[in-house]
Motif scaffolding. Structure first.
Motif, PDB file in Angstrom:
ATOM      1  N   LYS A   9       1.239   4.063  -3.089  1.00 27.04           N
ATOM      2  CA  LYS A   9       1.130   5.505  -2.871  1.00 27.04           C
ATOM      3  C   LYS A   9       2.394   6.230  -3.334  1.00 27.04           C
ATOM      4  CE  LYS A   9       0.130   8.936   0.670  1.00 27.04           C
ATOM      5  NZ  LYS A   9      -0.246   9.140   2.083  1.00 27.04           N
ATOM      6  N   GLY A  47      -2.684   4.508  -1.972  1.00 26.76           N
ATOM      7  CA  GLY A  47      -2.389   3.548  -0.919  1.00 26.76           C
ATOM      8  C   GLY A  47      -3.596   3.004  -0.177  1.00 26.76           C
ATOM      9  N   ALA A  53       0.842  -1.199   0.000  1.00 30.23           N
ATOM     10  CA  ALA A  53       0.000   0.000   0.000  1.00 30.23           C
ATOM     11  C   ALA A  53       0.874   1.245   0.000  1.00 30.23           C
ATOM     12  CB  ALA A  53      -0.933  -0.001   1.212  1.00 30.23           C
ATOM     13  N   SER A  54       1.915   1.221   0.801  1.00 30.93           N
ATOM     14  CA  SER A  54       2.868   2.331   0.845  1.00 30.93           C
ATOM     15  C   SER A  54       3.575   2.494  -0.497  1.00 30.93           C
ATOM     16  CB  SER A  54       3.881   2.078   1.962  1.00 30.93           C
ATOM     17  OG  SER A  54       4.873   3.061   1.962  1.00 30.93           O
TER      18      SER A  54
END
Length: 108
Positions: free
Chosen positions: A59, A88, A55-56
């Motif tokens: 992003k 993210g 997810a990081s």
């Protein structure tokens, strides 16, 4: 998967990075072995370090990542895909009902 491969996608202006199904480990769906259940992970970002990492990365790179993993939800297990948006956030989850099959695998 090395982070460098993701940076290549950004240079190529790719919007979606599609990883192999169940890429965190070997593809065990054809085997019906109880020990595979210990590899199941939750679908919440704060409880799944791999999901949080990707997810990081989604992003940071501004890409969408379908994240495939073996999910544990209570006593049920699923072959799931979580869609990580380019900011993210989790924007959806799909629990497959046909793979894997066997004892302890819940259909959707």
């Amino acid at each position: 998967m090395p982070k460098q491969l993701f940076f290549v996608t950004v240079k190529q202006k790719i919007d979606v990075v599609l990883l192999p199904e169940l890429f965190l480990g070997h593809y065990f769906c054809k085997e019906h072995k109880d020990y595979h259940f210990s590899s199941a992970l939750p679908s919440a970002l704060e409880q799944n370090k791999y999901l949080a990492h990707f997810a990081s990365l989604a992003k940071e790179l501004g890409v969408v990542i379908p994240f495939s993993f073996f999910e544990k939800a209570g006593q049920a297990h699923y072959n799931s895909v979580v869609m990580l948006n380019s900011d993210g956030r989790i924007i959806g989850k799909y629990r497959k009902s046909h793979i894997p099959t066997g004892p302890g695998i819940m259909p959707c």
